[in-house]
Enzyme design. Sequence first.
Site, PDB file in Angstrom:
ATOM      1  CG  HIS A 204      -1.831   1.123   1.370  1.00 14.46           C
ATOM      2  ND1 HIS A 204      -3.163   1.055   1.023  1.00 14.46           N
ATOM      3  CD2 HIS A 204      -1.629   2.395   1.818  1.00 14.46           C
ATOM      4  CE1 HIS A 204      -3.736   2.228   1.243  1.00 14.46           C
ATOM      5  NE2 HIS A 204      -2.832   3.058   1.738  1.00 14.46           N
ATOM      6  CD  GLU A 205       1.496   3.519   3.661  1.00 11.32           C
ATOM      7  OE1 GLU A 205       1.655   4.565   3.010  1.00 11.32           O
ATOM      8  OE2 GLU A 205       0.469   3.286   4.326  1.00 11.32           O
TER       9      GLU A 205
ATOM     10  CG  HIS B  45       0.250   6.294  -0.544  1.00  8.74           C
ATOM     11  ND1 HIS B  45      -0.734   7.025  -1.161  1.00  8.74           N
ATOM     12  CD2 HIS B  45      -0.365   5.595   0.456  1.00  8.74           C
ATOM     13  CE1 HIS B  45      -1.903   6.787  -0.549  1.00  8.74           C
ATOM     14  NE2 HIS B  45      -1.708   5.917   0.429  1.00  8.74           N
TER      15      HIS B  45
ATOM     16  CD  GLU C 193      -5.799   5.726   0.236  1.00 11.21           C
ATOM     17  OE1 GLU C 193      -5.695   4.667   0.888  1.00 11.21           O
ATOM     18  OE2 GLU C 193      -5.087   6.738   0.463  1.00 11.21           O
TER      19      GLU C 193
END
Lengths: 505, 505
Positions: A269-270, A273, A299
Amino acid sequence: MSTVEAPAALSELRGRLAELSDLERAVALLRWDQETQMPRRGAAERGEQLATLGRLAHERLLDDRLGELLENLRAHEDALAPDDDEASLIRVTRRDREKALRVPPAMVAELARAAAEGETAWREARAQSDFALLLPALRRNLELRREYAACFPEAARPYDALLDDFEPGMTSAQAQAVLGPMREGLVALLEEVQASGTSLSRGPLHGPLPVERQRAFVADVLRALGVDAGSWRIDEAPHPFAIALAGSDVRLTTRYNEETLDSLFAAMHEFGHGLYEHEIAPALSRTPLATGVSSAVHESQSRLWENFVGRSAGFWRWCFPRLRAAFPDRYERADSQVLYRAANVVAPSLIRVSADELTYGLHIAVRFELELALFDGALDLGDLRDAWNERYRSYLGIEVPSDADGVLQDIHWAAGMFGYFPTYALGNVLAGQLWERIATDIPDLDERFGRGDFGSLREWLREHVHRYGRKLTPAETIERAAGGPLDAAPYLAYLRAKLAPLYGL
Amino acid sequence: MSTVEAPAALSELRGRLAELSDLERAVALLRWDQETQMPRRGAAERGEQLATLGRLAHERLLDDRLGELLENLRAHEDALAPDDDEASLIRVTRRDREKALRVPPAMVAELARAAAEGETAWREARAQSDFALLLPALRRNLELRREYAACFPEAARPYDALLDDFEPGMTSAQAQAVLGPMREGLVALLEEVQASGTSLSRGPLHGPLPVERQRAFVADVLRALGVDAGSWRIDEAPHPFAIALAGSDVRLTTRYNEETLDSLFAAMHEFGHGLYEHEIAPALSRTPLATGVSSAVHESQSRLWENFVGRSAGFWRWCFPRLRAAFPDRYERADSQVLYRAANVVAPSLIRVSADELTYGLHIAVRFELELALFDGALDLGDLRDAWNERYRSYLGIEVPSDADGVLQDIHWAAGMFGYFPTYALGNVLAGQLWERIATDIPDLDERFGRGDFGSLREWLREHVHRYGRKLTPAETIERAAGGPLDAAPYLAYLRAKLAPLYGL
């Protein structure tokens, strides 16, 4: 201003914006360090340092001279194509400055204080599992956010002004038009899954998985995704986040727990980003354009890597042998299909941050609808808990047993953060649209994942999303990348296509 | 200004100085992170961030309003005792500001550029071991430093102006009056040692000592000295340093090499610097008084822990069992005396940073005398290498085989840093004086070390040195702590007392 004079004004503008950017990156480092490195007792002075540098950055944005330069550059801007780097720089800076000017400094300070007090009250209320304990602080935050929204009287609804801070240019009506159908589609799909009679197990993702080996495994996976030590770091934080101190200095965090492999999904997830920030065109560096364009677009990137990649069959075909090598005892008798199924279990639960891919959007729908109702005056804060519990029953089919696991689970509202929640779900929706286009452009994507090729996906995202930074508006960014405005249909179709064979729909 | 108005001016002064302090601590974090955490490719933007924040801090010091406030507070200051916190704050701020005002901004920029170019030239010259390659850049740095010194025409000799940046208020004549006798005493003591016919071995401090275990061992020792995780960090850096981001956020670095236990001594050295910053009175925090008072006083603290403690018999009685537990194979047949002797070997060598406790001062004497001669006009830069080699022959009795291991070994001069070297030796001298007083106040110090009690030493240093920060002048700080001005005799007596039994003098 004539075009002869424009270069001098632009040069001064760039100088001022570079200084502002340097201050903001220093703030980012102070934050990153606070979360990952700082000794505990450094906290008080760190708070002062953050406040001072934040204020200095804000003052620079409000500076009269910056306003003069922007005014002088109007003619120059109008002579350029709207997506020209310089035109974008002037437009985005003007927008940031005009928004900042609308809010009196005393209100900025008051919002910060109320947020800090709200966070403290939230910790206590959550520990006691008593929503009533949070109510006074929450009421104060709500009042202040109403006053803040009133600084933007052109907004059709107060909530629109709040949403605009995270999703510039989007109205609540637009968000509703996307998230309403999303919610209906997810509820229907959840019913189908539950009616299927099939039950899958998350067990294969559970431990014991020694933390030290998880660290090495996660680093190994991230390296294959594109994390090289020359430009990235991976650290640990209780609440994982990603931050960029420069396009070539990107820092991810995750958290480890021997009981689960959540560290992997949090890290992916990170990574999503971080990759966005990493791939912004170097020409935009040290300007306000050198970051993500909106929360939803950001997101979309994190959830794309966490879910669309990290829960795909191809990813698990490639990843499983690595997982088994890292934890030979645990996975001696498993195979990639077992892990693929475990990563795609649908099971309604109480807590947003540990929700599965399908029900996650329903957790968000609850929050978005409730905060919108609060600001529309259709819901009183005193009724928030009941409305929360009612919606969990209605959308997710579960009873909320306590405030701590219900309305008190997230810190956002207590910290005055209204208008952020919908961007989580909008990100999923956008990721669905991007995925559909990527599948057309790279038909053998799953096979590529299967052999550890993530470069073609990275390149597609760089070309269609990342490189622009904030150069285009969010709407234009989405339009160019997704081929149209936000639309929940591709996301729902993607979910159904994945879940149908797993659940025999 | 009447005493009625003083509080408002003081409050504004404190606010401005707190902001300046916050900026300087942010710069410190940017630097610490650059040396210990930053991915390699973050360097270019980090350089910009450092330049911007450094400039913003400098601008705050030069701000006219700060000057007005200081002017308005003169009467208030005069009414206070000189060592009152407020009087000190006003005095030290005025001093810092007036020094900064003397140097034109263009010169500040030019000095920074010449230093950067000098460092680059130094790397190349050292790689080629050819002093001639450094000469043009060195000449430029020397010229610029002369121009810088000319900004302070009240200095009796140009070198005094340079020394004052590191050792405020000290003249080169005063430094000579201390370091001359020190050099003579060290040369005589070295002759005695060499004439003794005794030869000790450093072998016990040599490896192989696995780095992973060194890390745990060093952390274990530092914990006993006073490093607790709530306020301290220990990291790795190629050139060890200590930095404080707050009184309760102190960061040490050391470096590990499987071949030696140098990591321990480097860590104890940096602990001495860090402890000083850690123990400054909290009332001084976020002011210019919240740091060490001078380079020599700072260096007295680092060398006291590295050498006076770290090479003491008591320390090794306590430390040896821990060392053996960390490296059982390596130290199976050793004992604490073997390590104590190894830590106190005297052996003239070419390189300052790896010199023993006795000859270290001679390395410094060479540099101090040469840089003083350069600025007095008594030595031409073209003759620097020969003068260097001649002094190494004369003081240390060794031949310099190459520029790389001679005049090119340190980066200081190439970076325009003249006036710093003497403070290393002045720190040793001061540590000798402090040690003599400590021995009177805590007669059983060595026994305390033997049982791992370092708290009584810490407390003495806090009480007599650390807590003042920059509140007193360096001279007054030294006077109060050492009971008189700098004097090499106690240091020479300390060395002789330690070496006499070891070498049978």
